[in-house]
Design an enzyme around this catalytic site. Structure first.
Site, PDB file in Angstrom:
ATOM      1  N   HIS A  98      -0.567  -0.492   5.127  1.00 55.74           N
ATOM      2  CA  HIS A  98      -1.575  -0.296   4.083  1.00 55.74           C
ATOM      3  C   HIS A  98      -2.630  -1.403   4.180  1.00 55.74           C
ATOM      4  CE1 HIS A  98      -3.501  -0.197   0.165  1.00 55.74           C
ATOM      5  NE2 HIS A  98      -3.217   1.088   0.194  1.00 55.74           N
ATOM      6  N   LYS A 105       1.460   0.877  -5.804  1.00 52.74           N
ATOM      7  CA  LYS A 105       1.187  -0.546  -5.551  1.00 52.74           C
ATOM      8  C   LYS A 105       2.101  -1.397  -6.459  1.00 52.74           C
ATOM      9  CE  LYS A 105      -3.343   0.790  -3.983  1.00 52.74           C
ATOM     10  NZ  LYS A 105      -4.745   0.448  -3.736  1.00 52.74           N
ATOM     11  N   GLU A 152      -7.536   5.464   5.499  1.00 56.89           N
ATOM     12  CA  GLU A 152      -8.013   4.789   4.293  1.00 56.89           C
ATOM     13  C   GLU A 152      -9.200   3.906   4.658  1.00 56.89           C
ATOM     14  OE1 GLU A 152      -4.640   4.578   1.130  1.00 56.89           O
ATOM     15  OE2 GLU A 152      -4.608   2.804   2.359  1.00 56.89           O
ATOM     16  N   GLY A 187      -9.905   1.242  -4.214  1.00 57.61           N
ATOM     17  CA  GLY A 187      -9.923   0.570  -5.501  1.00 57.61           C
ATOM     18  C   GLY A 187     -11.314   0.198  -5.982  1.00 57.61           C
ATOM     19  N   GLU A 232      -3.862  -3.295   2.061  1.00 53.47           N
ATOM     20  CA  GLU A 232      -3.556  -4.547   1.351  1.00 53.47           C
ATOM     21  C   GLU A 232      -2.513  -5.376   2.108  1.00 53.47           C
ATOM     22  OE1 GLU A 232      -2.882  -2.429  -2.247  1.00 53.47           O
ATOM     23  OE2 GLU A 232      -5.023  -1.978  -2.269  1.00 53.47           O
ATOM     24  N   SER A 268      -9.990   6.107  -3.561  1.00 49.78           N
ATOM     25  CA  SER A 268     -10.740   6.617  -4.716  1.00 49.78           C
ATOM     26  C   SER A 268     -10.618   8.130  -4.902  1.00 49.78           C
ATOM     27  CB  SER A 268     -12.214   6.214  -4.619  1.00 49.78           C
ATOM     28  OG  SER A 268     -12.330   4.811  -4.523  1.00 49.78           O
ATOM     29  N   ASN A 299       0.568   6.111  -4.438  1.00 45.43           N
ATOM     30  CA  ASN A 299       0.939   4.735  -4.090  1.00 45.43           C
ATOM     31  C   ASN A 299       0.772   3.899  -5.354  1.00 45.43           C
ATOM     32  OD1 ASN A 299       1.198   2.141  -3.177  1.00 45.43           O
ATOM     33  ND2 ASN A 299      -0.657   2.151  -1.919  1.00 45.43           N
TER      34      ASN A 299
HETATM   35  P1  13P Z   1      -7.294   3.972  -4.940  1.00 43.52           P
HETATM   36  O1  13P Z   1      -6.972   5.460  -5.036  1.00 43.52           O
HETATM   37  O2  13P Z   1      -6.959   3.226  -6.188  1.00 43.52           O
HETATM   38  O3  13P Z   1      -8.668   3.750  -4.410  1.00 43.52           O
HETATM   39  O4  13P Z   1      -6.288   3.366  -3.837  1.00 43.52           O
HETATM   40  C1  13P Z   1      -6.158   4.014  -2.628  1.00 43.52           C
HETATM   41  C2  13P Z   1      -4.990   3.489  -1.896  1.00 43.52           C
HETATM   42  O5  13P Z   1      -4.946   2.327  -1.542  1.00 43.52           O
HETATM   43  C3  13P Z   1      -3.877   4.394  -1.650  1.00 43.52           C
HETATM   44  O6  13P Z   1      -2.923   3.827  -0.835  1.00 43.52           O
END
Ligand code: 13P
Length: 234
Positions: free
Chosen positions: A85, A9, A154, A160, A87, A196, A7
């Protein structure tokens, strides 16, 4: 065989995607590789990776400035789309009902939705992890998905943040998701873990029962970080 989804982002560029595609070309793996990129980088030519988007409109067409429909994603080359997601839920107020509508639109347009569920830090501290996960699964998945879905767990507090749940916590969450899917007549639906994930923990995470792959944020942006995750399991 596992599913390794990146992803990106709001990162990257078409040049970065080309660079990743070049790097992935000779990677020796049976695993399914998916790259979920910003709308502007969607392409029918994913190379070794299948291309996915990161969001989709709940609407088919019309006066929804700034939104992109599932049909548009499909014609731009997306085979997958992330819905719900963390976010999107956090910054755009997306609820399980909205997420389900988006997933329905994706399925109707032959796009496989990657439906995300997971608990926030507040929910975790209030002891609500299991109920949030179960209601997320029950309410975010369309009633008749015809098998064409992927679920992603998740833990929102870990995304993150460089934090990871313990293997036991991941195992408990994935067992609950697998049982819930089974009770909905959706046994066998792939369930990814995401938060992560890095080259040095991917193999261990993917060895946990009911973990069918990973959804990777930061470590999916550069080939040197992403390829070790793809090749962590055969
Ligand atoms: P990270 O791997 O940067 O923690 O992000 C995970 C994520 O949001 C995958 O969609």
């Amino acid at each position: 065989m596992k599913i390794i989804a990146g992803n990106w982002k709001m990162n990257g560029s078409s040049d970065a995607l080309k660079n990743m595609q070049d790097a992935l070309r000779d990677v020796d793996t049976q695993n399914t590789v998916i790259l979920c990129v910003p709308f502007t980088m969607l392409t029918p030519d994913g190379g070794r990776a299948a291309i996915g988007a990161q969001d989709v409109s709940a609407h088919d067409h019309g006066a929804f400035t700034g939104e992109v429909s599932a049909q548009m994603l499909r014609s731009a080359g997306a085979k997958y789309v992330i819905v719900g997601h963390s976010e999107r839920r956090m910054y755009h107020g997306e609820t399980n009902d909205i997420v389900r509508t988006k997933a329905e639109s994706a399925i109707a347009n032959d796009i496989i939705p990657i439906i995300c569920v997971g608990e926030t830090m507040d929910e975790k501290q209030a002891g609500k992890t299991m109920s949030v996960i179960e209601s997320g699964v029950r309410e975010s998945i369309p009633s008749d998905p015809r098998g064409k879905i992927i679920v992603a767990y998740e833990p929102r507090w870990a995304i993150g943040a460089g934090l990871t749940p313990t293997a036991a916590e991941i195992a408990t969450a994935h067992e609950l998701i697998a049982k819930t899917l089974e009770s909905m007549g959706l046994g066998g639906t792939p369930v990814l873990y995401g938060a992560s994930v890095k080259g040095n923990n991917a193999a261990e995470i993917m060895s946990i029962p009911n973990v069918d792959g990973v959804l990777v944020g930061g470590a999916s942006l550069k080939p040197d970080d992403f390829i070790p995750i793809i090749t962590a399991v055969k």
